[in-house]
Design an enzyme around this catalytic site. Structure first.
Site, PDB file in Angstrom:
ATOM      1  CG  ASN A   1      -1.742   1.215   1.394  1.00  0.00           C
ATOM      2  OD1 ASN A   1      -1.786   2.061   0.500  1.00  0.00           O
ATOM      3  ND2 ASN A   1      -2.420   1.338   2.529  1.00  0.00           N
ATOM      4  CD1 TRP A   2       3.592   1.048  -2.674  1.00  0.00           C
ATOM      5  CD2 TRP A   2       3.499   1.987  -4.698  1.00  0.00           C
ATOM      6  NE1 TRP A   2       4.301   0.243  -3.543  1.00  0.00           N
ATOM      7  CE2 TRP A   2       4.263   0.805  -4.795  1.00  0.00           C
ATOM      8  CE3 TRP A   2       3.301   2.754  -5.856  1.00  0.00           C
ATOM      9  CZ2 TRP A   2       4.826   0.369  -5.993  1.00  0.00           C
ATOM     10  CZ3 TRP A   2       3.862   2.321  -7.056  1.00  0.00           C
ATOM     11  CH2 TRP A   2       4.620   1.143  -7.122  1.00  0.00           C
ATOM     12  CE  LYS A   3      -0.092   3.099   4.805  1.00  0.00           C
ATOM     13  NZ  LYS A   3       0.042   3.153   6.263  1.00  0.00           N
TER      14      LYS A   3
ATOM     15  CG  HIS B   1      -5.746   1.777   5.359  1.00  0.00           C
ATOM     16  ND1 HIS B   1      -5.263   2.702   6.263  1.00  0.00           N
ATOM     17  CD2 HIS B   1      -4.739   0.897   5.144  1.00  0.00           C
ATOM     18  CE1 HIS B   1      -4.021   2.396   6.576  1.00  0.00           C
ATOM     19  NE2 HIS B   1      -3.674   1.300   5.906  1.00  0.00           N
TER      20      HIS B   1
ATOM     21  CD  GLU C   1      -2.694   5.333   6.947  1.00  0.00           C
ATOM     22  OE1 GLU C   1      -2.707   5.414   5.710  1.00  0.00           O
ATOM     23  OE2 GLU C   1      -1.748   4.832   7.572  1.00  0.00           O
TER      24      GLU C   1
ATOM     25  CD  GLU D   1      -3.179  -2.595   7.277  1.00  0.00           C
ATOM     26  OE1 GLU D   1      -2.075  -2.824   6.782  1.00  0.00           O
ATOM     27  OE2 GLU D   1      -3.815  -1.554   7.065  1.00  0.00           O
TER      28      GLU D   1
ATOM     29  N   GLY E   1       2.936   2.052  10.851  1.00  0.00           N
ATOM     30  CA  GLY E   1       3.894   3.144  10.742  1.00  0.00           C
ATOM     31  C   GLY E   1       4.650   3.452  12.017  1.00  0.00           C
TER      32      GLY E   1
ATOM     33  CB  SER F   1       5.634  -2.074  11.879  1.00  0.00           C
ATOM     34  OG  SER F   1       5.246  -0.744  12.185  1.00  0.00           O
TER      35      SER F   1
ATOM     36  N   GLY G   1       2.988  -1.213   4.246  1.00  0.00           N
ATOM     37  CA  GLY G   1       3.015   0.209   3.945  1.00  0.00           C
ATOM     38  C   GLY G   1       4.426   0.677   3.626  1.00  0.00           C
ATOM     39  N   GLY G   2       5.098   1.264   4.616  1.00  0.00           N
ATOM     40  CA  GLY G   2       6.400   1.896   4.406  1.00  0.00           C
ATOM     41  C   GLY G   2       7.415   1.026   3.673  1.00  0.00           C
TER      42      GLY G   2
HETATM   43  P1  13P Z   1       3.285   0.214   7.652  1.00  0.00           P
HETATM   44  O1  13P Z   1       3.765  -1.061   7.015  1.00  0.00           O
HETATM   45  O2  13P Z   1       4.006   1.427   7.192  1.00  0.00           O
HETATM   46  O3  13P Z   1       3.180   0.082   9.128  1.00  0.00           O
HETATM   47  O4  13P Z   1       1.758   0.438   7.122  1.00  0.00           O
HETATM   48  C1  13P Z   1       0.848  -0.601   7.176  1.00  0.00           C
HETATM   49  C2  13P Z   1      -0.356  -0.214   6.420  1.00  0.00           C
HETATM   50  O5  13P Z   1      -1.094   0.683   6.810  1.00  0.00           O
HETATM   51  C3  13P Z   1      -0.638  -0.935   5.172  1.00  0.00           C
HETATM   52  O6  13P Z   1      -1.932  -0.685   4.721  1.00  0.00           O
END
Ligand code: 13P
Length: 266
Positions: free
Chosen positions: A10-12, A105, A107, A178, A184, A223, A244-245
């Site tokens: 997920n590149w956000k 998600h 967020e 999640e 993050g 993470s 994510g990251g």
């Molecule tokens: P991180 O891997 O950066 O913690 O993010 C997870 C995420 O929100 C994937 O959708």
């Protein structure tokens, strides 16, 4: 049965089209190396990237020719068309070349007001539009500290999947657990914490959808890195990752893919 493993990036809100295309190209080029020495085939593992809407079309030429690679949107509007300023619906996502969408998600829920009701509407729209839906659930830190994490996730499942029968969910539903406190932050859930919640989600899915529920893949996100991926995927009922990251750089993303793929057939 052996469930499909998914490793999704997920590149956000990162990667403009040019950078997104370069990453997608590198992932497509280097995927065979990441799988070398494993027994993973197309039926065992699916690797996906979720760029921002703007960058879907630019990544599509590198992703779509690969049977193992999937293209996902990060959200999905609840309507196909109309006076909905700013929305992108399932038909537009499909037209941009994506075959799946992340729904609910944390967020979106925390920062953009996606309620349980809206998550349900988006999920239904995605499925009706022929997309695979990756439904995200997970609790905030204070909910876990209060010991209410399982009840919270069950309530999210109840709300998002209300009224859906196995025929709707079958094959095109993936659940991603999640925990908000792990996203993050560098604080991954332990394999035991993740596996316990995945068992609860599995029980819910099986009770609700029968064998179709048993077959659904349940991913972990929060993470995830190459050095914790192996222990998580070995913990039982963890059928891959939503990353994510660590998905923003092809090398760190493919290192996670390699760890997950190494689990195939074990
Ligand atoms: P991180 O891997 O950066 O913690 O993010 C997870 C995420 O929100 C994937 O959708």
């Amino acid at each position: 049965m052996t469930r499909t493993l998914w490793v999704l990036g997920n590149w956000k809100q990162n990667h403009l089209p040019e950078a997104a295309a370069a990453c997608a190209r590198q992932i497509a080029d280097d995927l065979p190396d990441a799988l070398r020495g494993t027994s993973a085939t197309v039926g065992d593992i699916r690797v996906g990237i979720a760029p921002p809407y703007l960058s879907l079309a630019a990544t599509r030429p590198f992703v779509r020719p690969h049977a193992m690679l999937w293209l996902l949107a990060q959200d999905c509007g609840a309507q196909d068309a109309g006076a909905f300023t700013g929305e992108v619906g399932p038909n537009m996502i499909a037209a941009a070349g994506a075959e799946a969408a992340i729904i609910g998600h944390s967020e979106r829920r925390a920062l953009f007001g996606d309620t349980d009701r809206l998550v349900q509407a988006k999920l239904r729209a995605a499925l009706a539009g022929g997309l695979t839906a990756v439904l995200c659930v997970g609790e905030a830190l204070e909910v876990r500290q209060a010991g209410a994490h399982e009840a919270h996730v069950v309530a999210q499942l109840d709300a998002a999947l209300a009224g859906l029968g196995p025929e709707a969910a079958n094959a095109r539903l993936v659940v991603a657990y999640e925990p908000v406190w792990a996203i993050g932050t560098g604080h991954t859930a332990t394999p035991e914490q993740a596996a316990a919640m995945h068992r609860r989600i599995r029980a819910w899915l099986t009770e609700r959808f029968g064998s179709a529920g048993t077959d659904r893949s349940i991913l972990y996100g929060g993470s995830v890195k190459a050095d914790n991926a192996q222990a998580l995927v070995a913990a039982g009922d963890i059928d891959g990752f939503l990353v994510g990251g660590a998905s923003l750089e092809p090398a760190s993303f493919l290192a996670i893919v390699a760890r997950a793929a190494a689990h195939v057939g074990t």
